[in-house]
Design a protein around this motif. Structure first.
Motif, PDB file in Angstrom:
ATOM      1  N   ASP A  13       1.666  -7.520  -7.034  1.00  0.00           N
ATOM      2  CA  ASP A  13       1.039  -8.777  -7.423  1.00  0.00           C
ATOM      3  C   ASP A  13       1.450  -9.190  -8.833  1.00  0.00           C
ATOM      4  N   ALA A  14       1.376 -10.473  -9.082  1.00  0.00           N
ATOM      5  CA  ALA A  14       1.683 -11.019 -10.407  1.00  0.00           C
ATOM      6  C   ALA A  14       0.809 -10.347 -11.463  1.00  0.00           C
TER       7      ALA A  14
ATOM      8  N   VAL B 139       4.780  -2.815 -10.697  1.00  0.00           N
ATOM      9  CA  VAL B 139       5.488  -2.711  -9.429  1.00  0.00           C
ATOM     10  C   VAL B 139       4.963  -1.475  -8.702  1.00  0.00           C
ATOM     11  N   VAL B 140       4.777  -1.596  -7.395  1.00  0.00           N
ATOM     12  CA  VAL B 140       4.346  -0.475  -6.571  1.00  0.00           C
ATOM     13  C   VAL B 140       5.442  -0.206  -5.553  1.00  0.00           C
ATOM     14  N   ASN B 141       5.862   1.043  -5.464  1.00  0.00           N
ATOM     15  CA  ASN B 141       6.870   1.471  -4.500  1.00  0.00           C
ATOM     16  C   ASN B 141       6.195   2.358  -3.466  1.00  0.00           C
TER      17      ASN B 141
END
Length: 164
Positions: free
Chosen positions: A125-126, A130-132
């Protein structure tokens, strides 16, 4: 036992040499090893209830890691996301152990499992990190041994009893 006392390490070398173990921890708020049993159920005409048998297990680990700490696990996940390996290049192993299974200082009874690595997604989400997301899908049976956290080495074989 608290969740922080169940540890998972992944081999970031991907089988390209001596194992390089990275702790799956920072940036991960939840990690569950699914056992994925394969069951067979039969019910015969003379039975009111059926019978179940467990045929096998294919454990897997889903890892969702926020890109908030630059560590060995994050560098490995970044490489997986960038390169999207397949086949033999997507094969590694992970080790699981409990801190309560201490044999001696820094050495624990552990289980190592070969696995295939699948990259599921990357983004978020803005305004957030970052999610990996990667999945470690078990290949074959686990191997029992010991894990030394100071040297980050897994040794296959039945652990010697404490004090021996």
């Amino acid at each position: 036992m608290k969740r922080h006392e169940l540890l998972h390490y992944v081999d970031t070398s991907m089988g390209s040499g001596s194992p390089t173990w990275a702790l799956l921890g920072n940036g991960i708020s939840s990690l569950t090893e699914e056992m994925n049993p394969d069951e067979e159920t039969n019910q015969w005409i003379n039975q009111e209830n059926g019978d179940s048998d467990v045929k096998s297990y294919t454990p897997s680990v889903e890892v969702e890691k926020q890109d908030c700490v630059d560590d060995d696990a994050q560098a490995w996940i970044d490489k997986m996301v960038d390169e999207l390996p397949t086949g033999a290049l997507a094969t590694t192993s992970y080790v699981r152990f409990r801190l309560k299974d201490k044999i001696s200082e820094g050495i624990y009874t552990a289980y190592k499992r070969n696995c295939a690595v699948t990259v599921n997604n990357t983004g978020g989400d803005a305004g957030g990190n970052v999610v990996n997301s990667v999945k470690l899908s078990g290949k074959g049976s686990a191997v029992k041994g010991t894990f030394n956290v100071s040297t980050k080495t897994f040794t296959e074989g039945e652990p010697a009893p404490a004090g021996k």
